[in-house]
Design a protein around this motif. Sequence first.
Motif, PDB file in Angstrom:
ATOM      1  N   ARG A   1       0.844  -1.196   0.000  1.00 51.23           N
ATOM      2  CA  ARG A   1       0.000   0.000   0.000  1.00 51.23           C
ATOM      3  C   ARG A   1       0.879   1.245   0.000  1.00 51.23           C
ATOM      4  N   ALA A   2       0.289   2.363  -0.480  1.00 55.07           N
ATOM      5  CA  ALA A   2       0.942   3.675  -0.424  1.00 55.07           C
ATOM      6  C   ALA A   2       2.281   3.700  -1.151  1.00 55.07           C
ATOM      7  N   GLY A   3       2.382   2.938  -2.220  1.00 56.31           N
ATOM      8  CA  GLY A   3       3.604   2.942  -3.008  1.00 56.31           C
ATOM      9  C   GLY A   3       4.723   2.097  -2.439  1.00 56.31           C
ATOM     10  N   VAL A   4       4.456   1.344  -1.375  1.00 51.62           N
ATOM     11  CA  VAL A   4       5.485   0.495  -0.771  1.00 51.62           C
ATOM     12  C   VAL A   4       5.413  -0.889  -1.415  1.00 51.62           C
ATOM     13  N   ALA A   5       6.521  -1.307  -2.012  1.00 47.38           N
ATOM     14  CA  ALA A   5       6.585  -2.594  -2.711  1.00 47.38           C
ATOM     15  C   ALA A   5       7.466  -3.567  -1.938  1.00 47.38           C
ATOM     16  N   TRP A   6       7.256  -4.849  -2.193  1.00 47.16           N
ATOM     17  CA  TRP A   6       8.098  -5.874  -1.570  1.00 47.16           C
ATOM     18  C   TRP A   6       9.513  -5.790  -2.124  1.00 47.16           C
ATOM     19  N   PRO A   7      10.512  -6.146  -1.322  1.00 45.63           N
ATOM     20  CA  PRO A   7      11.879  -6.182  -1.851  1.00 45.63           C
ATOM     21  C   PRO A   7      11.977  -7.207  -2.969  1.00 45.63           C
ATOM     22  N   VAL A   8      12.904  -6.987  -3.892  1.00 47.92           N
ATOM     23  CA  VAL A   8      13.078  -7.925  -4.998  1.00 47.92           C
ATOM     24  C   VAL A   8      14.250  -8.862  -4.765  1.00 47.92           C
ATOM     25  N   GLY A   9      15.016  -8.621  -3.719  1.00 51.25           N
ATOM     26  CA  GLY A   9      16.118  -9.508  -3.393  1.00 51.25           C
ATOM     27  C   GLY A   9      16.592  -9.282  -1.972  1.00 51.25           C
ATOM     28  N   ILE A  10      16.867 -10.377  -1.242  1.00 54.27           N
ATOM     29  CA  ILE A  10      17.482 -10.293   0.094  1.00 54.27           C
ATOM     30  C   ILE A  10      18.574 -11.350   0.124  1.00 54.27           C
ATOM     31  N   VAL A  11      19.782 -10.947  -0.234  1.00 49.86           N
ATOM     32  CA  VAL A  11      20.910 -11.868  -0.288  1.00 49.86           C
ATOM     33  C   VAL A  11      21.560 -11.946   1.087  1.00 49.86           C
ATOM     34  N   VAL A  12      21.842 -13.153   1.544  1.00 47.64           N
ATOM     35  CA  VAL A  12      22.494 -13.368   2.840  1.00 47.64           C
ATOM     36  C   VAL A  12      23.951 -13.752   2.596  1.00 47.64           C
ATOM     37  N   LEU A  13      24.874 -13.003   3.205  1.00 50.01           N
ATOM     38  CA  LEU A  13      26.304 -13.298   3.155  1.00 50.01           C
ATOM     39  C   LEU A  13      26.792 -13.583   4.571  1.00 50.01           C
ATOM     40  N   VAL A  14      27.782 -14.460   4.687  1.00 49.08           N
ATOM     41  CA  VAL A  14      28.343 -14.788   6.005  1.00 49.08           C
ATOM     42  C   VAL A  14      29.853 -14.611   5.981  1.00 49.08           C
ATOM     43  N   SER A  15      30.418 -14.305   7.155  1.00 46.36           N
ATOM     44  CA  SER A  15      31.870 -14.093   7.259  1.00 46.36           C
ATOM     45  C   SER A  15      32.334 -14.463   8.652  1.00 46.36           C
ATOM     46  N   ASP A  16      33.504 -15.104   8.730  1.00 45.84           N
ATOM     47  CA  ASP A  16      34.106 -15.383  10.027  1.00 45.84           C
ATOM     48  C   ASP A  16      34.864 -14.176  10.562  1.00 45.84           C
TER      49      ASP A  16
ATOM     50  N   GLY B   1      29.482 -18.455  10.581  1.00 41.99           N
ATOM     51  CA  GLY B   1      30.025 -17.113  10.517  1.00 41.99           C
ATOM     52  C   GLY B   1      29.749 -16.333  11.784  1.00 41.99           C
ATOM     53  N   ARG B   2      30.523 -15.318  11.972  1.00 39.16           N
ATOM     54  CA  ARG B   2      30.267 -14.361  13.055  1.00 39.16           C
ATOM     55  C   ARG B   2      29.443 -13.197  12.534  1.00 39.16           C
ATOM     56  N   PHE B   3      29.721 -12.785  11.314  1.00 39.32           N
ATOM     57  CA  PHE B   3      29.037 -11.638  10.720  1.00 39.32           C
ATOM     58  C   PHE B   3      28.081 -12.143   9.633  1.00 39.32           C
ATOM     59  N   VAL B   4      26.850 -11.673   9.690  1.00 35.54           N
ATOM     60  CA  VAL B   4      25.830 -12.060   8.713  1.00 35.54           C
ATOM     61  C   VAL B   4      25.264 -10.783   8.095  1.00 35.54           C
ATOM     62  N   SER B   5      25.436 -10.638   6.785  1.00 35.36           N
ATOM     63  CA  SER B   5      24.942  -9.451   6.087  1.00 35.36           C
ATOM     64  C   SER B   5      23.693  -9.781   5.285  1.00 35.36           C
ATOM     65  N   PHE B   6      22.742  -8.858   5.325  1.00 43.42           N
ATOM     66  CA  PHE B   6      21.532  -8.940   4.525  1.00 43.42           C
ATOM     67  C   PHE B   6      21.599  -7.815   3.492  1.00 43.42           C
ATOM     68  N   LEU B   7      21.719  -8.171   2.220  1.00 40.86           N
ATOM     69  CA  LEU B   7      21.759  -7.181   1.147  1.00 40.86           C
ATOM     70  C   LEU B   7      20.357  -7.083   0.570  1.00 40.86           C
ATOM     71  N   VAL B   8      19.688  -5.974   0.832  1.00 37.77           N
ATOM     72  CA  VAL B   8      18.281  -5.822   0.461  1.00 37.77           C
ATOM     73  C   VAL B   8      18.172  -4.934  -0.773  1.00 37.77           C
ATOM     74  N   ALA B   9      17.566  -5.475  -1.824  1.00 37.78           N
ATOM     75  CA  ALA B   9      17.300  -4.702  -3.036  1.00 37.78           C
ATOM     76  C   ALA B   9      15.839  -4.272  -3.006  1.00 37.78           C
ATOM     77  N   PRO B  10      15.562  -2.954  -2.881  1.00 38.96           N
ATOM     78  CA  PRO B  10      14.169  -2.499  -2.789  1.00 38.96           C
ATOM     79  C   PRO B  10      13.412  -2.754  -4.086  1.00 38.96           C
ATOM     80  N   GLY B  11      12.117  -2.985  -3.950  1.00 38.59           N
ATOM     81  CA  GLY B  11      11.266  -3.121  -5.120  1.00 38.59           C
ATOM     82  C   GLY B  11      10.654  -1.809  -5.542  1.00 38.59           C
ATOM     83  N   GLY B  12      10.954  -0.746  -4.806  1.00 39.64           N
ATOM     84  CA  GLY B  12      10.421   0.580  -5.101  1.00 39.64           C
ATOM     85  C   GLY B  12      11.222   1.606  -4.330  1.00 39.64           C
ATOM     86  N   SER B  13      10.539   2.620  -3.830  1.00 41.20           N
ATOM     87  CA  SER B  13      11.235   3.716  -3.163  1.00 41.20           C
ATOM     88  C   SER B  13      11.467   3.475  -1.676  1.00 41.20           C
TER      89      SER B  13
END
Length: 792
Positions: free
Chosen positions: A101-116, A155-167
Motif C-alpha cells: 500500500r501507499a507505493g510500498v513494494a516488496w523487496p526484490v532480493g534479500i541476499v544473505v552473506l556470512v563471514s568469520d 560465521g560471526r558476521f551475517v549481512s543482509f543485502l536488500v534490493a528495494p522493489g520501489g522507493s
Amino acid sequence: MKYQLAFLLTIAQVTATDQTDRPGENIALGKSYTFDPRPNYGYCTDLGDKTQLTDGVYTKGYFWTQKSTVGWQSVGGVTITVDLGSVQPIRGASFNTAAGRAGVAWPVGIVVLVSDDGKSFYPAGELINLGMKHGAAPADYAIHRYWTGELRTHGRFVSFLVAPGGSYTFVDEIEIYRGEPDWLKVPFSGEGVTDAKAYQLHAAFEQRIRKDLLAVRETAAKLKGEASKKILAELDAVERELSSMPRRHDPKARVTLPLNPTHERVFRAQAMVWRAQKAATLTVSSANLWDPLDITGAPPRGAGGVSVAMMQNEYRAGALNISNSGESAAELRLQITGLPGGTNPSYVAVHEVAWTDTRKGIAVAAALPEARRDGDAFIINVPSGMTRQVWLTFHLTDIKPGTHRGTISLANGKTKLRVPLTLRVYPLRFPDQPSLHLGGWDYSDAVKGRDVTPENRDAFIRQLRAHFADSPWATGAVLPFSLDTIRFDEWLQLWPSARQYCVFASVGEQIGRAKMGTPEFDAKVREWITFWADHAKKRGLKPEQLCILLVDEPAEAKRDNVILPWAKAVRAANTGVKIWEDPTHSDPAAANQEMMALCHVLCPNRPMFLAGNQKFRDYYAQRHAAGTELAFYSCNIGARLADPYSYFRLQAWTAWQYGAKASFFWAFSDSGGGSSWNEYAMTHSTCYTPLFLEPTAVTGSKQMEAIRESAEDYEYFVTLRDRIAAAEKAGKKSSAVERAKKLLATAADRVLNAPDADKLMWAEPKDRTAADRVRAEMLEAMSALAASDAGR
C-alpha cells in the motif's frame, strides 16, 4: 516530487506471518548490527533503530508509521550486518517486512552473506527464493516474514543485502538460526566477497538468469520424450555454471539482455523448446506498438503486415517482431522498399528495440537505439531463443497524399522474409508545434541536475524538443531572491523557443529575513516577483509564460499555509506570472480553498485523479469552470514498468476530456541516480525518466514516443474542433459535419472508458488499440471536412 498516498494512521489490523515458525534458536537476539545507509524514513526513524532489529519485538499496527520499524526512502539498496559475537553454525535467517500500500513494494532480493572475520564474505542464499516454499508475499497490504531453515554454513558476521522493489525499504526484526556444531568445519566455497555493494550487482545478474532459467525449465518440462530430457539436462548444466560466473560488473555500463554467455545459454535452451514445438528458424510477425513482450514467452504471432496512417509532418510508428529458434544468433539485413523516396526513405527511422531489466525483475523491450546502418541495409541482431522487435518511426514532410504500399525485407543468408508495409497519408498537415503544453521536470538549468550532466545535457534537450516538450522546468536557482539574472538568462538560452518556463521555487516561511505574516514579507515577495516579470519582458517573454511552483505537492494544511501568503503577495503584484500548484490532497475540498482559488493553474496527479471518486474529479472540473486552468501530471510508477499506452499516451486524452492545457511527467531528469540502462546499480531505487539517460548519452524509448504521440492525439481534437467551427461559421450543414460533431463529443470517452484503460502498469493486459482506431476515425472525419471545404 514523489507523490504518495497519505500514510493513513487508521487502517484495518493485518496479521503478520506467524513468527513462531523458527527452525532453531534465534542467535541474533540482542546482538549488535550496522546498516548502510542510515535509516531515513521520517515516520519511524528514531534512536531505537540501533537496537530494534534484534530486540525480539515485532511491530503491531500500520507497519511504517510505528517506531518499532526501521525504514529507508529513496536509496538504491540497504546492507544490514549482524555481529553474532563469535563464529556460529547457521541454519537459517528471517527478515520481517511489510508492503502492498501507499507505493510500498516488496523487496526484490534479500541476499544473505556470512563471514568469520568481517572482511571476506561468502554467499549463503537468497531469502525471497528460499522462502517461497513458506508462501509468497501477498499482493495487498500485509506484514510478511521471509525465512529459511535451509542454510548450512557458519560465521560471526551475517549481512543482509536488500534490493528495494520501489522507493521504500522497511524491516522490524531480523533473526538468525543456530545450526549444528559440526557445520563450523564446513569450508566456504567460491571466491570471497569484500565489496557488498558490488556483490549486490552480481546477485541481481544471477537472479535475472535464474528467473529466466526457471521459466524455460517450466516450459521444457511440459514437452514429451527425449526433447524434454535434453533441454532439462542443458538447463542443469547452465545452473551449475552460475556459481563460476565472473562477479565483477561495471555499474556504469549498459546492461542489456542477455546479460552474458551464461544467460545466452538459457535462451539457446529456449530456442530448443521452440524447435521442439515446430517453430520455424526465423519467424516475423506484426506487432501492436504498445503491448509488452514476454522475454520467455512463445514467439509472438500476428497476421498481416505493418500499417501506418498519418498526416503530413507528424510522427507515427509501426513495429514488427522477429523470433529466432535457431542454434545461434541471427544477423539480418533489413531494407524498406516500394515507398516514395526510394530504398530506406529518409523519413523512416529504424530502431532495434533493446531488452533491459528493471529493479523489480520484469524484463522490458522499451529502449529505442537506432539500428546500425551497413550500406543499403540496417543490421538487426536476434539472439538465439529470443524475440527482437523492430520499431519504425515515420516523419513525413512532403509525401503525396494517398495509400503507398511497400515491403520490409529481411535477409539472413539464404533465408528471405518479406513483410508488407502500408502507409496511408491523409491530405492534412500537422502543425510544427502542437497546442498541448508538455514538460517533465527536466531541471536542465543546473550544470548537474539530478541525472543530467554537462556531457548529456545538449542531447537531452534535443530529445525533449523533438518530442514536443515546450515547458521546461528549472530549479529555484534561476529566480534567486538576490535578483541575480545570470542563471535565468542562461536557462532561456537553452530553451529559446519554449512556450512556458516553469520554476520550482520551493519557498519557505520567509523571504530573506522577512517572515510570513509581516508587511515586510508581503513587500519583499511583491518586489521579487515584479522584478522577474519585468526581466522576463526584457528578454522578450510575456510574464504569463512564467509559471511558479511555490510548494511541491501540497497535501495537508502545513503546506497550504505556506503557499497562501506567497500566493496572496504574488497575486497582489498583478504581474501576470502564473501560480502553478500540483495538490495531492486526498479530498481537494478539504484543502485551503483560498489557496486553491489563488492558483492560476491546478495540476492534479492523474493516477490519483483516476483512482478517486467522482466527487474528487468534479472538484477540479468545477474549478476549471470557474476559470482556473487545469493541467495533469503523473509520477507514481517507474517509467519502465508504466504502460506507454495507458500511463503516458492517454494522459493527453484525459487532458482533453477535462479541458486541461498541459501534460507533465515526473521526471525527465530522474534515472534513479545512475544509468537508465542499469537499474541494478541505481542509487535512488526508482527510474522515472521515460528516456534512457546515461552520463554521456540519451536514447529514446517507447514511453517517450507515447508522450509525443499523446501531444499529437490532443492536436487531433483541436483540429477537428476548429474545422467543425469553421464549417458551422460558414453555414455549412452536411452529414460530414454532423458525424464530426458526434465523433468529437464521444471520442475521448470511448477510449478512456474502454475496459482497463485506467490500469497503468504495462504488465496489466488490456486492449491498446482503441486510441488508434478512434484516431483513424478522426483522420477520416477531418479529411471529409477538408474535402467539403474544397468543394464549396
